[in-house]
Scaffold this motif. Sequence first.
Motif, PDB file in Angstrom:
ATOM      1  N   THR A   1       0.832  -1.205   0.000  1.00 14.48           N
ATOM      2  CA  THR A   1       0.000   0.000   0.000  1.00 14.48           C
ATOM      3  C   THR A   1       0.868   1.257   0.000  1.00 14.48           C
ATOM      4  O   THR A   1       0.626   2.190  -0.767  1.00 14.48           O
ATOM      5  CB  THR A   1      -0.938  -0.010   1.226  1.00 14.48           C
ATOM      6  OG1 THR A   1      -1.792  -1.155   1.138  1.00 14.48           O
ATOM      7  CG2 THR A   1      -1.770   1.251   1.299  1.00 14.48           C
TER       8      THR A   1
ATOM      9  N   GLU B   1       2.740   1.520  -3.432  1.00  7.86           N
ATOM     10  CA  GLU B   1       1.808   1.873  -4.509  1.00  7.86           C
ATOM     11  C   GLU B   1       1.365   3.324  -4.396  1.00  7.86           C
ATOM     12  O   GLU B   1       1.252   4.029  -5.402  1.00  7.86           O
ATOM     13  CB  GLU B   1       0.615   0.923  -4.510  1.00  7.86           C
ATOM     14  CG  GLU B   1       0.986  -0.466  -4.995  1.00  7.86           C
ATOM     15  CD  GLU B   1      -0.083  -1.521  -4.742  1.00  7.86           C
ATOM     16  OE1 GLU B   1      -1.139  -1.201  -4.138  1.00  7.86           O
ATOM     17  OE2 GLU B   1       0.149  -2.676  -5.146  1.00  7.86           O
ATOM     18  N   ARG B   2       1.130   3.784  -3.175  1.00  7.49           N
ATOM     19  CA  ARG B   2       0.728   5.191  -2.983  1.00  7.49           C
ATOM     20  C   ARG B   2       1.853   6.135  -3.406  1.00  7.49           C
ATOM     21  O   ARG B   2       1.625   7.151  -4.078  1.00  7.49           O
ATOM     22  CB  ARG B   2       0.339   5.421  -1.520  1.00  7.49           C
ATOM     23  CG  ARG B   2      -0.154   6.831  -1.255  1.00  7.49           C
ATOM     24  CD  ARG B   2      -0.617   7.048   0.176  1.00  7.49           C
ATOM     25  NE  ARG B   2       0.436   6.789   1.136  1.00  7.49           N
ATOM     26  CZ  ARG B   2       0.377   5.864   2.091  1.00  7.49           C
ATOM     27  NH1 ARG B   2      -0.693   5.106   2.224  1.00  7.49           N
ATOM     28  NH2 ARG B   2       1.389   5.704   2.928  1.00  7.49           N
TER      29      ARG B   2
ATOM     30  N   ALA C   1       6.283  -3.532  -7.106  1.00  6.47           N
ATOM     31  CA  ALA C   1       5.849  -2.212  -6.623  1.00  6.47           C
ATOM     32  C   ALA C   1       7.057  -1.303  -6.429  1.00  6.47           C
ATOM     33  O   ALA C   1       7.018  -0.119  -6.777  1.00  6.47           O
ATOM     34  CB  ALA C   1       5.064  -2.349  -5.324  1.00  6.47           C
TER      35      ALA C   1
ATOM     36  N   TYR D   1       9.032  15.958  -4.201  1.00  6.29           N
ATOM     37  CA  TYR D   1       8.737  14.535  -4.068  1.00  6.29           C
ATOM     38  C   TYR D   1       9.904  13.799  -3.408  1.00  6.29           C
ATOM     39  O   TYR D   1       9.697  12.971  -2.520  1.00  6.29           O
ATOM     40  CB  TYR D   1       8.418  13.907  -5.425  1.00  6.29           C
ATOM     41  CG  TYR D   1       8.019  12.471  -5.284  1.00  6.29           C
ATOM     42  CD1 TYR D   1       6.773  12.136  -4.776  1.00  6.29           C
ATOM     43  CD2 TYR D   1       8.906  11.455  -5.609  1.00  6.29           C
ATOM     44  CE1 TYR D   1       6.416  10.816  -4.602  1.00  6.29           C
ATOM     45  CE2 TYR D   1       8.546  10.132  -5.436  1.00  6.29           C
ATOM     46  CZ  TYR D   1       7.294   9.824  -4.937  1.00  6.29           C
ATOM     47  OH  TYR D   1       6.946   8.518  -4.757  1.00  6.29           O
TER      48      TYR D   1
ATOM     49  N   LEU E   1       8.014   2.207  -8.466  1.00  2.00           N
ATOM     50  CA  LEU E   1       8.347   3.453  -7.771  1.00  2.00           C
ATOM     51  C   LEU E   1       9.690   3.986  -8.247  1.00  2.00           C
ATOM     52  O   LEU E   1       9.824   5.180  -8.537  1.00  2.00           O
ATOM     53  CB  LEU E   1       8.373   3.231  -6.255  1.00  2.00           C
ATOM     54  CG  LEU E   1       8.859   4.404  -5.414  1.00  2.00           C
ATOM     55  CD1 LEU E   1       8.003   5.639  -5.640  1.00  2.00           C
ATOM     56  CD2 LEU E   1       8.882   4.023  -3.939  1.00  2.00           C
TER      57      LEU E   1
ATOM     58  N   ARG F   1       3.908   9.271 -10.307  1.00  2.00           N
ATOM     59  CA  ARG F   1       3.359   9.299 -11.671  1.00  2.00           C
ATOM     60  C   ARG F   1       2.487  10.532 -11.887  1.00  2.00           C
ATOM     61  O   ARG F   1       2.520  11.140 -12.953  1.00  2.00           O
ATOM     62  CB  ARG F   1       2.551   8.030 -11.958  1.00  2.00           C
ATOM     63  CG  ARG F   1       3.404   6.855 -12.368  1.00  2.00           C
ATOM     64  CD  ARG F   1       2.607   5.654 -12.880  1.00  2.00           C
ATOM     65  NE  ARG F   1       1.737   5.108 -11.846  1.00  2.00           N
ATOM     66  CZ  ARG F   1       0.410   5.173 -11.865  1.00  2.00           C
ATOM     67  NH1 ARG F   1      -0.230   5.741 -12.862  1.00  2.00           N
ATOM     68  NH2 ARG F   1      -0.309   4.663 -10.887  1.00  2.00           N
ATOM     69  N   SER F   2       1.741  10.930 -10.860  1.00  2.00           N
ATOM     70  CA  SER F   2       0.872  12.099 -11.010  1.00  2.00           C
ATOM     71  C   SER F   2       1.685  13.383 -11.190  1.00  2.00           C
ATOM     72  O   SER F   2       1.211  14.343 -11.799  1.00  2.00           O
ATOM     73  CB  SER F   2      -0.071  12.238  -9.812  1.00  2.00           C
ATOM     74  OG  SER F   2       0.609  12.726  -8.674  1.00  2.00           O
TER      75      SER F   2
ATOM     76  N   ALA G   1       9.277   5.502 -11.706  1.00  2.00           N
ATOM     77  CA  ALA G   1       8.589   6.796 -11.656  1.00  2.00           C
ATOM     78  C   ALA G   1       9.517   7.878 -11.105  1.00  2.00           C
ATOM     79  O   ALA G   1       9.538   9.002 -11.624  1.00  2.00           O
ATOM     80  CB  ALA G   1       7.323   6.681 -10.804  1.00  2.00           C
TER      81      ALA G   1
ATOM     82  N   GLU H   1       4.288   5.490  -5.541  1.00  2.00           N
ATOM     83  CA  GLU H   1       4.455   5.395  -6.999  1.00  2.00           C
ATOM     84  C   GLU H   1       3.357   6.169  -7.725  1.00  2.00           C
ATOM     85  O   GLU H   1       3.610   6.881  -8.691  1.00  2.00           O
ATOM     86  CB  GLU H   1       4.457   3.917  -7.422  1.00  2.00           C
ATOM     87  CG  GLU H   1       4.796   3.705  -8.874  1.00  2.00           C
ATOM     88  CD  GLU H   1       3.584   3.476  -9.744  1.00  2.00           C
ATOM     89  OE1 GLU H   1       3.686   3.673 -10.971  1.00  2.00           O
ATOM     90  OE2 GLU H   1       2.523   3.113  -9.205  1.00  2.00           O
ATOM     91  N   GLU H   2       2.132   6.054  -7.225  1.00  4.16           N
ATOM     92  CA  GLU H   2       1.011   6.776  -7.838  1.00  4.16           C
ATOM     93  C   GLU H   2       1.240   8.293  -7.762  1.00  4.16           C
ATOM     94  O   GLU H   2       1.009   9.020  -8.733  1.00  4.16           O
ATOM     95  CB  GLU H   2      -0.284   6.401  -7.122  1.00  4.16           C
ATOM     96  CG  GLU H   2      -1.517   7.045  -7.709  1.00  4.16           C
ATOM     97  CD  GLU H   2      -2.762   6.585  -6.954  1.00  4.16           C
ATOM     98  OE1 GLU H   2      -3.445   7.465  -6.389  1.00  4.16           O
ATOM     99  OE2 GLU H   2      -3.031   5.374  -6.932  1.00  4.16           O
ATOM    100  N   LYS H   3       1.736   8.759  -6.621  1.00  6.08           N
ATOM    101  CA  LYS H   3       2.018  10.197  -6.461  1.00  6.08           C
ATOM    102  C   LYS H   3       3.123  10.628  -7.426  1.00  6.08           C
ATOM    103  O   LYS H   3       3.021  11.672  -8.071  1.00  6.08           O
ATOM    104  CB  LYS H   3       2.411  10.503  -5.009  1.00  6.08           C
ATOM    105  CG  LYS H   3       2.747  11.962  -4.771  1.00  6.08           C
ATOM    106  CD  LYS H   3       1.555  12.856  -5.029  1.00  6.08           C
ATOM    107  CE  LYS H   3       1.897  14.300  -4.737  1.00  6.08           C
ATOM    108  NZ  LYS H   3       0.841  15.215  -5.171  1.00  6.08           N
TER     109      LYS H   3
END
Length: 190
Positions: A67, A70-71, A126, A92, A130, A77-78, A133, A73-75
């Motif tokens: 979790t 993934e959070r 995962a 970041y 990260l 990518r955004s 990214a 990595e998602e940030k």
Amino acid sequence: MTEPVKAQRADGQRNRGRVVEVAEAAFAQEGLTVPISEIARRAEVSTGTVSRHFPTKAALIEAVLLTVLERLEEKARSLLTADDPGEAFFSYFHRLVIEGTTNKALFDTLAAAGPDSDLKNAVTSAGTALTTALGNLLNRAQQAGAARTDITPDDLSAILVGALAMQSHATPAPSPHLAALATDALRPHP
């Protein structure tokens, strides 16, 4: 013929998510010694509910690690579409240093796991996502002239590990100043 996988009920999904959220906070604040019964109490579910979702504490730790990764990595990518690539990268990276220190117990568990452990294998993809990214954020910052061009993604990973080690020795808590020093080392020389 194999049976179709049953979809988890909405309350089951909520309970699972709540347990992971509570466990993440508990592990970050108190380390991995927090008992499952305490996590269940804080999540306001029974220990049986926790055990249904996570048959072992290692399974819960794995879910929390996934979790968190993934959070993050998602940030990352955004931020790839941010107007200011330098600001996106540096803020970041600074966040990674601070959050990595907060979740030190989790990442120490991952680092201590053997190369063929189920835990390490479960988070490899995962972690790779990260790292990719983060490398993409670095590349954009370098193209914008905001980051040193002689830093590779492997260098960046080593610097991040070093920054996390520096933070682990900061007392009484992680130091934003130390995170800023590590971040400044990635900026071009005047």
